[in-house]
Scaffold this motif. Structure first.
Motif, PDB file in Angstrom:
ATOM      1  N   ASP A  23      10.124  -0.411  -1.129  1.00  0.00           N
ATOM      2  CA  ASP A  23       9.746  -1.420  -2.103  1.00  0.00           C
ATOM      3  C   ASP A  23       9.293  -0.667  -3.349  1.00  0.00           C
ATOM      4  O   ASP A  23       9.287   0.535  -3.391  1.00  0.00           O
ATOM      5  N   GLU A  83       0.806  -1.205   0.000  1.00  0.00           N
ATOM      6  CA  GLU A  83       0.000   0.000   0.000  1.00  0.00           C
ATOM      7  C   GLU A  83       0.842   1.259   0.000  1.00  0.00           C
ATOM      8  O   GLU A  83       0.549   2.199  -0.699  1.00  0.00           O
ATOM      9  N   ASP A  84       1.899   1.304   0.787  1.00  0.00           N
ATOM     10  CA  ASP A  84       2.735   2.498   0.814  1.00  0.00           C
ATOM     11  C   ASP A  84       4.151   2.074   0.501  1.00  0.00           C
ATOM     12  O   ASP A  84       4.970   1.923   1.384  1.00  0.00           O
ATOM     13  N   PHE A  85       4.435   1.870  -0.780  1.00  0.00           N
ATOM     14  CA  PHE A  85       5.718   1.256  -1.111  1.00  0.00           C
ATOM     15  C   PHE A  85       6.885   2.173  -0.876  1.00  0.00           C
ATOM     16  O   PHE A  85       7.991   1.734  -0.749  1.00  0.00           O
ATOM     17  N   GLY A  86       6.645   3.454  -0.788  1.00  0.00           N
ATOM     18  CA  GLY A  86       7.766   4.344  -0.562  1.00  0.00           C
ATOM     19  C   GLY A  86       8.425   4.093   0.773  1.00  0.00           C
ATOM     20  O   GLY A  86       9.644   4.008   0.871  1.00  0.00           O
ATOM     21  N   LEU A  87       7.618   3.973   1.813  1.00  0.00           N
ATOM     22  CA  LEU A  87       8.169   3.806   3.151  1.00  0.00           C
ATOM     23  C   LEU A  87       8.886   2.468   3.282  1.00  0.00           C
ATOM     24  O   LEU A  87       9.859   2.339   4.001  1.00  0.00           O
TER      25      LEU A  87
END
Lengths: 111, 116
Positions: free
Chosen positions: B103, B96-100
């Motif tokens: 990924d 869902e939040d690949f930045g954090l």
């Protein structure tokens, strides 16, 4: 807001180095680099985040200049397997999780 | 661990017809994005699904629609096909939040659509 890649195409001999650039007119949160071979899906290479360090593995590395909203991919001592089209994808600083890709840089390595 | 899968591999349709493409995300991923890649071009973002809702949309007409199921798999539907819709359609999945998570999106092999 599509990032601009340069050069459009590069031909190298095996063992030579290459630099591929990616620039955006918008403030970026992250830059994603992919390589795609003909007829195949893009394969993830690396991600660079705002505030992050230069990254790399083996002979492929990348940098992200936040002030200029530019990223560069460095291919050192290129191998035949490096041939393909390289895409940068950018995510804006508003963190919308949407990646917008450039038109790609075609890299051809000669033996 | 299966990666992103897409079906069918190839599809041939005629103008005016409708088509449905399918995508199963990588295990552990709940967000699915669809891209259209014309020959010699970069992938163009169509839309993204999360929690069975369209969360983001690119510059594509309403003929392009999608759906996400409770198991996170997704469909892309294209109505009233045009010759210009011929392309490789790529599905990509991500957490869902690949930045954090540092990924990113992982692409499936794509569906090659030819419109005659």
């Amino acid at each position: 807001q599509q990032p601009v890649q340069s050069p459009q195409a590069v031909i190298l001999r095996e063992g030579e180095d290459a630099v591929i650039n990616c620039s955006s007119s918008k403030a970026l949160y992250s830059v994603h680099w992919y390589r795609q071979k003909h007829g195949e899906a893009p394969i993830f290479l690396m991600i660079l985040l705002k505030g992050g360090e230069q990254k790399g593995h083996d002979k492929i590395s990348a940098s992200f200049n936040e002030k200029k909203q530019q990223s560069s991919l460095y291919l050192t001592a290129s191998q035949l397997s490096y041939s393909g089209t390289y895409f940068c994808g950018t995510e804006l600083v508003n963190r919308d999780d949407k990646i917008i890709f450039g038109k790609g840089t075609r890299l051809h390595i000669l033996p | 661990d299966a990666g992103v899968t897409q079906s069918p591999t190839h599809l041939i349709k005629t103008r005016g017809q409708q088509v449905t493409l399918r995508c199963s995300p990588k295990s552990g991923h709940d967000t699915v994005s669809w891209y259209q890649q014309a020959l010699g071009q970069g992938p163009q973002f169509i839309f993204q699904y999360y929690e069975e809702e369209e969360r983001q949309r690119g510059n594509f007409p309403d003929r392009f629609s999608g759906h996400q199921f409770p198991n996170y798999s997704s469909e892309l539907n294209v109505n009233a096909l045009l010759l210009g819709d011929s392309a490789l359609y790529l599905c990509a999945s991500s957490p869902e939040d690949f930045g954090l998570d540092r990924d990113t999106q992982y692409f499936g092999p794509g569906t090659r659509l030819t419109v005659l």
